[in-house]
Design an enzyme around this catalytic site. Structure first.
Site, PDB file in Angstrom:
ATOM      1  N   LYS A  33       0.841  -1.009  -0.019  1.00  0.00           N
ATOM      2  CA  LYS A  33      -0.098  -0.111   0.000  1.00  0.00           C
ATOM      3  C   LYS A  33       0.827   1.351  -0.028  1.00  0.00           C
ATOM      4  CE  LYS A  33      -4.233  -2.009   0.270  1.00  0.00           C
ATOM      5  NZ  LYS A  33      -5.119  -1.786  -0.722  1.00  0.00           N
ATOM      6  N   GLU A  38       4.277   6.204   5.176  1.00  0.00           N
ATOM      7  CA  GLU A  38       4.404   6.308   6.645  1.00  0.00           C
ATOM      8  C   GLU A  38       5.463   5.464   7.063  1.00  0.00           C
ATOM      9  OE1 GLU A  38      -0.235   6.826   7.961  1.00  0.00           O
ATOM     10  OE2 GLU A  38       0.451   4.897   8.167  1.00  0.00           O
TER      11      GLU A  38
END
Length: 400
Positions: free
Chosen positions: A160, A166
């Site tokens: 993803k 992140e």
């Protein structure tokens, strides 16, 4: 014969895993240097100097050098806390940021609730982002304030883009020693982890017992008894002069004083031999070697010293300061177009032995201030030649 390559570099298929990891680490180093090295103090014009040490993702460390104002500016630009602010956060009060994909919300919630119920402050988007909030700002605040970055890796999250973005932010904080990076697997075998994470121990959260162990890991609980005081000979070392422990100082001093020319692997010693020489226990010696990761390397029971150790520690136990020598040499190279670049000629000009010039060369190499002319057959010199680059000009200008 099948040929493998990554970027413009050919990879040896006989040692493909190490070659891929080395290429990945080099890519990370270049990205960090590009991102951090372009930051400039608008008042003084100073650029930062970046030092990156380590031979694997698990022990990679970044050090930013410059004036306090410039270091503070770098931290602000990257959205990071200063080292002093980080140090004020007690380890007994961990703050965990959880990165996951919405497809794994059930397991993410189970982990978040278990951690929160165990006294751990948890940043989870379902709790920390309200209607009307800025998504980017809230996530930046969560990552920027965490002591532990936890990414939930599953077959659904591994690719993803948002999770990977992140993770990039979490790894930057890890490299700055500002948080621990916790890759946590669920329904994903270790063999399917990307190469970048294969060197980091990854816990599984398949059962409640696994989650309980994760909580213990976050609190740094261990069954190992507390380490006793070092022997008096180590306690009486020049520990106050460095930011390292007395045990690490004793080992660093051993290599500084025993090295003939200050080269990689000069000297090489067995771990058992080092234990006897410095008068430490095996456990204290191993802990000190771990503390000095980036300066020392373990290989089949032997301790190999990196040139970076001499660049960092010579000033404590040798009659010279390597940082001062490096600035002098860099300034002379820039001011004199006819300045010699062969190491032998530079040593004759300064009346330096190879031991001293090599320490200076490693200092300049670590900061990417000279062209990398390392190779086989350079002994007794660390490099064939010492030739400055554009970074050297900024280095000298910032320090003058």
């Amino acid at each position: 014969m099948i040929k493998f390559s990554m970027g413009d570099k050919a990879l040896d298929p006989r040692n493909l895993k190490d070659a891929v990891m080395a290429s990945v680490l080099e890519s990370i180093r270049n990205q960090i240097r590009e991102k951090v090295g372009n930051i400039r103090d608008p008042d003084t014009g100073e650029f930062p100097t970046i030092v990156i040490r380590g031979n694997s993702l698990d022990d990679l460390k970044i050090q930013v050098e410059g004036s306090p104002a410039l270091v503070a500016l770098v931290n602000a630009r990257l959205g990071l806390e200063s080292a002093g602010e980080l140090g004020a956060t007690p380890e007994s009060q961990p703050h965990v940021f959880i990165s996951y994909t919405s497809e794994d919300i059930d397991i993410a919630q189970r982990v978040a609730e278990a951690l929160q119920g165990a006294g751990i402050e948890v940043w989870w988007d379902k709790w920390c982002i309200s209607s009307g909030d800025s998504l980017r700002q809230k996530i930046d605040e969560g990552i920027g304030g965490c002591t532990h970055f936890l990414v939930l890796l599953t077959p659904r999250s591994i690719n993803k883009p948002w999770v990977n973005q992140e993770m990039d932010a979490g790894l930057i904080r890890k490299l700055n020693d500002q948080c621990r990076f916790l890759p946590v697997r669920h329904e994903l075998p270790p063999s399917e982890l990307p190469p970048l994470l294969s060197g980091i121990a990854s816990a599984s959260v398949a059962t409640d017992a696994d989650v309980a162990q994760l909580i213990n890991d976050i609190y740094a609980l261990t069954r190992k008894p507390p380490r006793g005081p070092a022997p008096p000979v180590v306690q009486n070392s020049k520990a106050s002069q460095t930011v390292y422990s007395a045990a690490a100082n004793a080992i660093a001093r051993y290599f500084v004083e025993r090295s003939e020319n200050g080269l990689f692997g000069d000297p090489i010693c067995e771990v058992d031999e080092l234990v006897k020489e410095v008068g430490l226990s095996v456990e204290d010696t191993e802990d000190a070697i771990h503390e000095l990761s980036g300066f020392l390397r373990l290989s089949t029971g032997h301790v190999l010293v990196e040139g970076a150790l001499f660049a960092e520690f010579d000033r404590y136990w040798k009659p010279w300061n390597t940082a001062d020598d490096a600035l002098r040499l860099a300034a002379d190279i820039l001011s004199d177009p006819k300045f010699p670049d062969p190491c032998e000629e530079i040593a004759q000009l300064y009346q330096w032995e190879p031991r001293r010039l090599n320490s200076t060369a490693y200092y300049l190499l670590e900061r990417s201030l000279i062209v990398d002319y390392q190779g086989i057959g350079t002994a007794p010199w660390a490099v064939f030649r010492i030739v400055g680059n554009q970074n050297m000009r900024r280095f000298v200008k910032s320090r003058q």
